[in-house]
Design an enzyme around this catalytic site. Structure first.
Site, PDB file in Angstrom:
ATOM      1  N   CYS A   1      44.994  43.951  41.333  1.00 31.25           N
ATOM      2  CA  CYS A   1      44.868  42.686  40.828  1.00 31.25           C
ATOM      3  C   CYS A   1      46.460  42.304  40.361  1.00 31.25           C
ATOM      4  CB  CYS A   1      43.918  42.698  39.571  1.00 31.25           C
ATOM      5  SG  CYS A   1      43.635  41.043  38.899  1.00 31.25           S
TER       6      CYS A   1
ATOM      7  N   CYS B   1      45.974  39.654  36.923  1.00 31.78           N
ATOM      8  CA  CYS B   1      45.422  40.160  35.590  1.00 31.78           C
ATOM      9  C   CYS B   1      45.281  41.516  35.592  1.00 31.78           C
ATOM     10  CB  CYS B   1      44.514  39.296  34.928  1.00 31.78           C
ATOM     11  SG  CYS B   1      43.219  38.988  35.873  1.00 31.78           S
ATOM     12  N   SER B   2      43.845  41.905  35.594  1.00 27.48           N
ATOM     13  CA  SER B   2      43.834  43.410  35.603  1.00 27.48           C
ATOM     14  C   SER B   2      42.404  43.921  36.022  1.00 27.48           C
ATOM     15  CB  SER B   2      44.044  43.825  34.327  1.00 27.48           C
ATOM     16  OG  SER B   2      43.431  43.544  33.387  1.00 27.48           O
ATOM     17  N   CYS B   3      41.700  42.867  37.023  1.00 31.54           N
ATOM     18  CA  CYS B   3      40.267  42.965  37.399  1.00 31.54           C
ATOM     19  C   CYS B   3      40.053  44.128  37.964  1.00 31.54           C
ATOM     20  CB  CYS B   3      40.144  41.893  38.546  1.00 31.54           C
ATOM     21  SG  CYS B   3      40.350  40.189  37.758  1.00 31.54           S
TER      22      CYS B   3
END
Lengths: 218, 215
Positions: B115, B118-120
């Site tokens: 991702c 962000c950090s999905c």
């Protein structure tokens, strides 16, 4: 928003720590932050507003402070913005107004059961017909919103191919303003050779999930 | 009510930046005590969530899904057709997996998930994301030099194996289905699940052979 969170393809960040221990939380405070985030939040926040608050963190802080630290700052900032905390309360950690009635605690089993209900569906219907179909050649938009957007800089202006139509999903650029509106969503394949001049293998493929208004016919 | 205003939120961040303690543990402690004092959360509920994601919800779930797909061709087909509905059969649906897609490795394709914005991550099947997954180094490099990233993880690919990188830019989440290693004929689901690493379901591990590491 064009800030340092949009990291795809940026250079200079060095090697990856591939040997870190495989534990959910390295420090106790990281677990606390995860737990807080699982049971707090305000009904006026949307997932995209939350992301926008996080990406609006000072760029140096964003890149240098620990990951879950940015969740703490995001949550504090979003509560202040919503008027739930005053700035003084956020800074001091002390409540200066009347408290709500505390919620009852839940057990671990109840948390696990609650987690099964967190499978939020982001499909939102639209009356518009899809503009693209699988196999279409597209070019990603060159410009993007200064507010929240999910069109990364590294594909803007680049040519790709639609590989899947996912129906209509909540459009993040509006959802970050608290407005829920459906827009067609597609998986788009970009060849590495079309993204990077000196790529490792021109036939490697990078897939992104992109909303219709990010795309133009090639 | 949220302002949804970039300028306002930037000003709040600046004020917090200037006044919050630098230590992350103190920041989180202050946030927790304020939420508790305000009557917005209960500390025991926080304990329960920490425990849930330390003991119950983690990559073991993903490994069971993969092992089932290796032994049950009909389940594998359902997992590839509609992963969101297939994982419900095991009760592993939940946080961030309402739009789950399985991507299958083969002799000619290797899948890698990232991702960049962000950090999905598919929390209900893989648990809390590894720290490296959330770093600038991984997020920046996975889409530009995936083979060099893979090499750092000890995965070397021949030129004829194509890399497919999945950048989680929407609410779709990706689960890599690794190849079942040879030498595991007749193994049951439990034995197979023990072979499946967390990283193999993100794509930073590939060869799950039981003999690996002993040669």
């Amino acid at each position: 928003m064009d800030s340092v969170h949009d990291l795809g393809g940026k250079q200079g960040y060095g090697a990856i720590d591939v040997d870190e221990p495989e534990v959910p939380f390295k420090h106790e405070w990281e677990g606390r932050m995860w737990g807080i985030s699982s049971c707090s939040g305000s009904s006026d926040w949307t997932i995209d507003w939350w992301r926008h608050v996080r990406e609006a963190i000072d760029p140096v802080d964003y890149l240098t402070r620990p990951y879950f630290d940015s969740w703490a700052q995001t949550e504090l900032a979003a509560y202040v913005d919503s008027g739930v905390f005053t700035l003084e309360e956020a800074i001091s950690g002390k409540c200066q107004s009347e408290a709500f009635k505390a919620p009852s605690p839940i057990s671990v089993d109840e948390a696990v059961a609650k987690d099964r209900k967190r499978d939020t569906n982001f499909e939102v219907a639209t009356t518009k017909a899809p503009k693209f179909t699988v196999g279409d050649s597209i070019v990603a938009a060159v410009t993007a919103s200064s507010h929240h957007t999910r069109l990364p800089a590294y594909v803007r202006g680049k040519a790709g191919t639609v590989t899947t139509h996912h129906g209509s999903h909540s459009f993040p650029d509006l959802n970050a303003h608290g407005i829920e509106e459906g827009q067609h969503l597609y998986s788009v394949a970009f060849k590495a050779g079309d993204l990077w001049l000196d790529c490792e293998n021109a036939d490697d493929v990078i897939y992104l999930d992109l909303w219709e208004s990010y795309l133009e016919p090639a | 009510m949220a302002t949804f205003d970039t300028k306002n939120i930037a000003e709040v961040h600046q004020a917090l930046h200037s006044h919050l303690p630098s230590d992350s543990a103190l920041r989180v402690k202050a946030l927790e005590s304020l939420l508790v004092e305000k009557g917005l959360v209960n500390s025991e509920t926080i304990d329960a969530w920490v425990e849930a994601y330390s003991e119950e919800i983690g990559p073991k779930r993903g490994a069971q899904i993969i092992a089932k797909a290796w032994t049950d061709p009909a389940f594998k087909q359902r997992l590839l057709d509609n992963a969101t509905s297939a994982i419900k059969e095991l009760d592993y649906h939940g946080h961030a997996t309402a739009h789950l897609k399985t991507v299958e490795n083969s002799t000619t394709v290797h899948n890698l998930v990232v991702c960049t914005l962000c950090s999905c991550y598919p929390f209900s099947v893989l648990g809390v994301a590894p720290n490296w997954y959330k770093t600038a180094a991984y997020r920046s490099r996975a889409v530009r030099e995936p083979r060099s990233v893979l090499a750092e993880f000890g995965v070397t690919l021949a030129d004829e194996v194509k890399v497919h990188v999945w950048d989680s830019t929407a609410e779709l989440r990706y689960l890599v289905l690794p190849e079942r290693p040879s030498g595991t004929e007749g193994w049951n689901e439990e034995q197979l699940a023990d072979l499946v690493t967390r990283n193999s379901m993100i794509g930073t591990d590939r060869d799950l052979s039981p003999s690996k590491g002993t040669s």
